[in-house]
Design an enzyme around this catalytic site. Structure first.
Site, PDB file in Angstrom:
ATOM      1  N   GLY A  14      54.263  29.761  74.423  1.00 18.02           N
ATOM      2  CA  GLY A  14      53.125  28.849  74.405  1.00 18.02           C
ATOM      3  C   GLY A  14      52.276  28.991  73.147  1.00 18.02           C
ATOM      4  O   GLY A  14      51.774  28.005  72.601  1.00 18.02           O
ATOM      5  N   ASN A  25      43.422  28.546  82.340  1.00 23.63           N
ATOM      6  CA  ASN A  25      44.087  29.774  82.746  1.00 23.63           C
ATOM      7  C   ASN A  25      43.186  30.729  83.516  1.00 23.63           C
ATOM      8  O   ASN A  25      43.664  31.579  84.239  1.00 23.63           O
ATOM      9  CB  ASN A  25      44.695  30.495  81.535  1.00 23.63           C
ATOM     10  CG  ASN A  25      43.769  30.547  80.346  1.00 23.63           C
ATOM     11  OD1 ASN A  25      43.270  29.522  79.885  1.00 23.63           O
ATOM     12  ND2 ASN A  25      43.533  31.744  79.842  1.00 23.63           N
ATOM     13  N   GLN A  84      49.719  26.599  81.679  1.00 27.62           N
ATOM     14  CA  GLN A  84      49.447  26.999  83.068  1.00 27.62           C
ATOM     15  C   GLN A  84      49.903  25.950  84.074  1.00 27.62           C
ATOM     16  O   GLN A  84      50.155  26.266  85.237  1.00 27.62           O
ATOM     17  CB  GLN A  84      47.944  27.258  83.254  1.00 27.62           C
ATOM     18  CG  GLN A  84      47.434  28.507  82.569  1.00 27.62           C
ATOM     19  CD  GLN A  84      47.932  29.787  83.220  1.00 27.62           C
ATOM     20  OE1 GLN A  84      48.194  29.856  84.417  1.00 27.62           O
ATOM     21  NE2 GLN A  84      48.075  30.832  82.420  1.00 27.62           N
ATOM     22  N   ALA A 109      58.023  29.348  79.362  1.00 26.15           N
ATOM     23  CA  ALA A 109      58.915  29.603  80.501  1.00 26.15           C
ATOM     24  C   ALA A 109      58.409  30.697  81.435  1.00 26.15           C
ATOM     25  O   ALA A 109      58.615  30.629  82.640  1.00 26.15           O
ATOM     26  CB  ALA A 109      60.305  29.971  79.979  1.00 26.15           C
ATOM     27  N   HIS A 110      57.726  31.701  80.865  1.00 23.46           N
ATOM     28  CA  HIS A 110      57.407  32.858  81.724  1.00 23.46           C
ATOM     29  C   HIS A 110      56.297  32.589  82.731  1.00 23.46           C
ATOM     30  O   HIS A 110      56.001  33.433  83.573  1.00 23.46           O
ATOM     31  CB  HIS A 110      57.107  34.107  80.874  1.00 23.46           C
ATOM     32  CG  HIS A 110      55.778  34.134  80.177  1.00 23.46           C
ATOM     33  ND1 HIS A 110      54.733  34.881  80.639  1.00 23.46           N
ATOM     34  CD2 HIS A 110      55.340  33.524  79.066  1.00 23.46           C
ATOM     35  CE1 HIS A 110      53.695  34.747  79.804  1.00 23.46           C
ATOM     36  NE2 HIS A 110      54.043  33.925  78.846  1.00 23.46           N
ATOM     37  N   CYS A 154      44.330  38.113  77.650  1.00 21.53           N
ATOM     38  CA  CYS A 154      43.877  38.301  76.265  1.00 21.53           C
ATOM     39  C   CYS A 154      42.426  38.738  76.248  1.00 21.53           C
ATOM     40  O   CYS A 154      42.046  39.657  75.555  1.00 21.53           O
ATOM     41  CB  CYS A 154      44.024  37.014  75.469  1.00 21.53           C
ATOM     42  SG  CYS A 154      45.505  36.141  75.884  1.00 21.53           S
TER      43      CYS A 154
HETATM   44  N1  PLP Z   1      47.965  28.677  76.700  1.00 19.15           N
HETATM   45  C1  PLP Z   1      47.552  29.042  77.931  1.00 19.15           C
HETATM   46  C2  PLP Z   1      46.656  28.135  78.707  1.00 19.15           C
HETATM   47  C3  PLP Z   1      47.958  30.275  78.474  1.00 19.15           C
HETATM   48  O1  PLP Z   1      47.542  30.637  79.685  1.00 19.15           O
HETATM   49  C4  PLP Z   1      48.803  31.109  77.694  1.00 19.15           C
HETATM   50  C5  PLP Z   1      49.210  32.437  78.208  1.00 19.15           C
HETATM   51  O2  PLP Z   1      48.582  33.026  79.051  1.00 19.15           O
HETATM   52  C6  PLP Z   1      49.216  30.666  76.437  1.00 19.15           C
HETATM   53  C7  PLP Z   1      48.775  29.448  75.968  1.00 19.15           C
HETATM   54  C8  PLP Z   1      50.136  31.487  75.575  1.00 19.15           C
HETATM   55  O3  PLP Z   1      51.442  31.432  76.078  1.00 19.15           O
HETATM   56  P1  PLP Z   1      52.537  32.537  75.680  1.00 19.15           P
HETATM   57  O4  PLP Z   1      52.184  33.768  76.434  1.00 19.15           O
HETATM   58  O5  PLP Z   1      53.841  31.963  76.124  1.00 19.15           O
HETATM   59  O6  PLP Z   1      52.475  32.699  74.201  1.00 19.15           O
END
Ligand code: PLP
Length: 402
Positions: A69, A168, A196, A217-218, A344
């Protein structure tokens, strides 16, 4: 262990690992190779693109696989914004400098919300240093970004709108249909961070007028390190990652065949079971939440209490008289995994920018915890976890000086 942090990541479905396995062992060829066995890898990548496309109402040719993402968001924002300016000027540009602004007659602007994921927010900060103006639309106190506020921000200088599909931290689902319509009417490129939302709630790039969409994907029982960037046909992005020209020249690097196959399988399973999973996880979330709210005083729901407008598995609660981090640690000792906002934000130790933007006071922000359920959880998990939260809150409150 009771795992209630499915917004951070999900367990890979066994059917997904089974689909991936051959591409890690016997069918290991480079999809770009010219010999016959490699054609199976190319076909597998193509088939997976079809499955991911189907989840969002897109075409397989509009699917670009990324590392996740974060990469999808970075690419969408950086290359999408440059493309948006190029389209206005009817010539290719590589940077936004004084001459571009002079030619346009304004500094090109990007509209986004103040509750986006850092992958969008940090990229916007970078774009601001590179010549764009960034306008942040604030949400209301339930976490909704109002269409009227977006409309007010969409002056003729705006070339791009980036609005997340669902948040998220508080799970609020935004009105993408109205946002996309507005963007479309004003010749503004519309990107959504659907990391999400993808696989959990219906998304349709056509009825929502989405030009660019990020997914990962995760978050839907697929493998980590595999993402998607949907690029509407006709939108000509420059590559964000340069190299051998894989994936229509848009995203170079030998394809992560097994990861991509896993993503395809996870997407098919998500589409097949979406309604059932949504009803089931929302039910668990509601049992958990009502058990806590009916037993423990001083608990507030962060985000909307109109549960149909939040992600099915998400609840975010603030506990008076205790800190979220202390609760999290006590719950961890009881084998319950949850989170203080986004992973994060948790690792950075910063108070949640989402709850702050929603206007919550510092005590409520500090006392917040996010619980995110999945179809792998049981009703017993929901009840046991709620009881553990109640016990932990009582314990920590009793330790606080009166
Ligand atoms: N965008 C949102 C809304 C997310 O919740 C996340 C991950 O928690 C990301 C982007 C980043 O995705 P990735 O962990 O696949 O880099």
């Amino acid at each position: 262990m009771i795992y209630l942090d499915n917004a951070a990541t999900t367990a890979v479905d066994r059917r997904v690992t089974a689909a991936m396995e051959p591409y890690l062992s016997d069918i290991y060829f480079n999809p770009s190779a010219s010999y016959t066995p490699a054609a199976r890898c190319r076909a597998a990548v193509r088939k997976a693109a079809g499955k991911v496309a189907k989840l969002i109402g897109a075409e397989p040719d509009e699917i670009v696989f990324t590392s996740g993402g974060t990469e999808s968001d970075n690419t969408a924002l950086r290359e999408g914004a440059l493309y948006a300016v190029s389209r206005r000027l009817k010539r290719e540009i590589y940077t936004v400098d004084e001459s571009v602004a002079a030619e346009l007659g304004f500094r090109p602007a990007i509209v986004t919300s103040s509750i986006e994921h850092p992958a969008v927010l940090r990229t916007c900060e970078r774009l601001e240093k590179e010549g764009f103006e960034i306008r942040y639309v604030a949400p209301d106190n339930e976490g909704f970004v109002h269409i009227g506020d977006i409309e007010a921000a969409l002056t003729p200088a705006v070339v791009m709108l980036s609005l997340m599909a669902a948040n998220n931290e508080v799970g609020t689902v935004q009105d993408l249909v109205s946002a996309g319509r507005l963007a479309h009417e004003r010749d503004v490129i519309f990107h959504t961070d659907a990391v999400q939302a993808l696989g959990h709630i219906p998304l349709d790039v056509n009825s929502m007028n989405i030009d660019l969409l990020s997914g990962s994907a995760h978050k839907l029982n697929g493998p980590k390190g595999t993402g998607v960037l949907y690029v509407r046909s006709g939108i000509e992005l420059k590559p964000f990652i340069e190299g051998g020209g894989q994936q229509y020249g848009l995203r170079s690097g030998t394809e992560n065949t097994a990861g991509i196959v896993g993503f395809g399988e996870a997407a098919s399973l998500a589409l097949e079971g979406m309604n059932e999973a949504a009803v089931y996880t929302a039910g668990l979330r509601d049992v958990f939440t009502s058990t806590i709210l009916n037993t423990l005083s001083g608990v507030t729901v962060n985000g909307t209490t109109d549960y149909a407008r939040r992600l099915p598995g998400n609840i975010n609660l603030s506990f008076d008289g205790t800190e979220g981090t202390s609760l999290l640690i006590r719950l961890d000792t009881k084998g319950i995994c949850c989170s203080t906002g986004s992973a994060c934000a948790a690792s950075g130790g910063q108070p949640s920018h989402v709850l702050k933007a929603m206007g919550l006071d510092e005590r409520r922000i500090k006392g917040s915890l996010r619980f995110s359920f999945s179809a792998a959880n049981t009703r017993e998990d929901a009840v046991l976890a709620a009881e553990a939260v109640i016990e932990a809150a009582h314990f920590l409150r009793s330790m606080m000086p009166q």
